[in-house]
Design an enzyme around this catalytic site. Sequence first.
Site, PDB file in Angstrom:
ATOM      1  N   HIS A 264      -1.615  63.309  -7.579  1.00 26.72           N
ATOM      2  CA  HIS A 264      -0.518  62.798  -8.245  1.00 26.72           C
ATOM      3  C   HIS A 264       0.040  63.557  -9.413  1.00 26.72           C
ATOM      4  CE1 HIS A 264       1.432  58.869  -9.612  1.00 26.72           C
ATOM      5  NE2 HIS A 264       1.649  59.633 -10.857  1.00 26.72           N
TER       6      HIS A 264
ATOM      7  N   ASP B 124       1.902  47.203 -12.717  1.00 23.05           N
ATOM      8  CA  ASP B 124       2.321  48.526 -13.199  1.00 23.05           C
ATOM      9  C   ASP B 124       3.856  48.356 -13.016  1.00 23.05           C
ATOM     10  OD1 ASP B 124       2.374  51.193 -13.988  1.00 23.05           O
ATOM     11  OD2 ASP B 124       2.913  51.500 -11.867  1.00 23.05           O
TER      12      ASP B 124
ATOM     13  N   ARG C 221       8.658  49.677 -19.783  1.00 21.06           N
ATOM     14  CA  ARG C 221       8.516  50.995 -20.380  1.00 21.06           C
ATOM     15  C   ARG C 221       9.911  51.854 -20.268  1.00 21.06           C
ATOM     16  NH1 ARG C 221       3.845  53.512 -17.876  1.00 21.06           N
ATOM     17  NH2 ARG C 221       4.213  55.349 -19.181  1.00 21.06           N
TER      18      ARG C 221
ATOM     19  N   SER D  38      -1.208  53.322 -16.007  1.00 14.53           N
ATOM     20  CA  SER D  38      -0.128  53.066 -14.886  1.00 14.53           C
ATOM     21  C   SER D  38      -0.659  53.987 -13.641  1.00 14.53           C
ATOM     22  CB  SER D  38       1.193  53.747 -15.434  1.00 14.53           C
ATOM     23  OG  SER D  38       1.920  54.066 -14.368  1.00 14.53           O
TER      24      SER D  38
ATOM     25  N   LYS E 196      -2.732  52.659  -9.904  1.00 18.04           N
ATOM     26  CA  LYS E 196      -2.546  52.581  -8.552  1.00 18.04           C
ATOM     27  C   LYS E 196      -3.691  53.337  -7.759  1.00 18.04           C
ATOM     28  CE  LYS E 196       1.335  54.071 -10.297  1.00 18.04           C
ATOM     29  NZ  LYS E 196       2.531  54.366 -10.886  1.00 18.04           N
TER      30      LYS E 196
HETATM   31  N1  URA Z   1       3.837  58.267 -13.197  1.00 16.80           N
HETATM   32  C1  URA Z   1       3.326  57.123 -13.225  1.00 16.80           C
HETATM   33  O1  URA Z   1       3.262  56.475 -12.154  1.00 16.80           O
HETATM   34  N2  URA Z   1       3.267  56.379 -14.320  1.00 16.80           N
HETATM   35  C2  URA Z   1       3.614  57.123 -15.633  1.00 16.80           C
HETATM   36  O2  URA Z   1       3.419  56.184 -16.603  1.00 16.80           O
HETATM   37  C3  URA Z   1       4.161  58.260 -15.641  1.00 16.80           C
HETATM   38  C4  URA Z   1       4.118  59.142 -14.342  1.00 16.80           C
END
Ligand code: URA
Length: 439
Positions: free
Chosen positions: A83, A162, A169, A184, A188
């Site tokens: 990620h 999220d 946010r 967040s 996931k």
């Molecule tokens: N990527 C995400 O999935 N969440 C965040 O808060 C920032 C970047």
Amino acid sequence: MTQMSMYNILEKKKHNKVLSKEEIKWVIDSLMEKKIEDYQVAALLMAIYLNGMTKEETAHLTDAMLYSGKTLSFDGLNVVDKHSTGGIGDKTSLILAPIAAVCGVKVPMIAGRGLGFTGGTVDKMEAIPGFKTDLDLKEFESRLNEKGIVLIGQTGEIAPADKIIYALRDVTATIDSIPLITASIMSKKLAEGANGIVMDIKVGSGAFMRTKSEAKKLARSIINTASRFDKKCVTLLTNMNQPLGEAVGHTLEVIECIEVLKGRGPKDLSSLSIELAAHMIHIAGVEKTYAAALKKARKSVKDGSALKKFEELISDQEGDSQVTKNYDLMDLAPERSYIVAPKDGYIKSFKNADIGFMCTELGGGRKVKSDKIDFGVGFIFHKRLSDKIKKGDKIATIYHRKDQGKIVEDIQHRMLNDIIKFSSTKLSKPEIVYEILKN
Ligand code: URA
């Protein structure tokens, strides 16, 4: 125990008191059941933004968000995901996913769309005609088992809390909060069943984390949360002070990724993508050492097997895999204009986030959620940080549509007067990877 109420929880966090596991779970459950209002959640997000969260609170928030939807589990399999916190021209997923998969890692990518000034992997893959990113979780699971690689967009089934919190946010200036980013991302990744996570934490003028010390705090928070959930985690702090690679814009970025998979393409993009893939191969346990994993990743590019895996991924998800042989199958804007060096010297800096915003101005990003992206527009940067330039050299090519003369003029002006800074003295080449932290 006294009855929980959002008012009391807000009072507590406002005064920087630590929320209990039960209180945090109550907030997320109530949010999902629509028993509390968005404005109350937004107020809590701001209190968290201002006062932070302890490691325990961050883990409890991750846990509550993770179980707000379905969870997958692939115990015993080498399931590792990567990620990125997001950047400009950040397209490594398209390269590292097939490399890692062909080297024996199961790669379950649930990728994002563009956000703010940053681009998104899902949007980039959709520049390939026909490519489907909206598979349901059943299909996602079976493709991962069968093919070892699958790439889909955010689904309402995985960590739905999220999705709601992220939208709040985005409009309440609470994106760049370390506990909120940690929860967040990790909710996931944990829900999709990854047993290991490689994080690319971008630092610089085109990233949410502007300083190395902020990025390091985020890295530690993510590693800490991964350890609590018994997951392996490697974080790389990487340079986002200029676009990664030369291309910014969807079709242009897909072409650049294919070039890298053909053993060509810009060196910064190629070396970072291969390094990230090697960390995935290593923590998946496919190779015992990082050095052996790196060798394996490099070989998969050299012998063409990673490119073949990318073609397979495209056709498995109903895309036209001929794009790797014929770039004309993708939509590319036909008009070209240029950013031309106004004097001799060196490229000193880019206001990198603004390059993302300029791409959005051309239509290559969304201003509001419902906007349709123009995949064909964007930039190729021929000159990069520290490069020597001569007056009249092309710094960048703008790919645009015929009716965009005014926007292009504005971009040319802003690039030369605000976004790109020049130096008259020689500069050293920027580093790509600043630091690696792991558990
Ligand atoms: N990527 C995400 O999935 N969440 C965040 O808060 C920032 C970047």
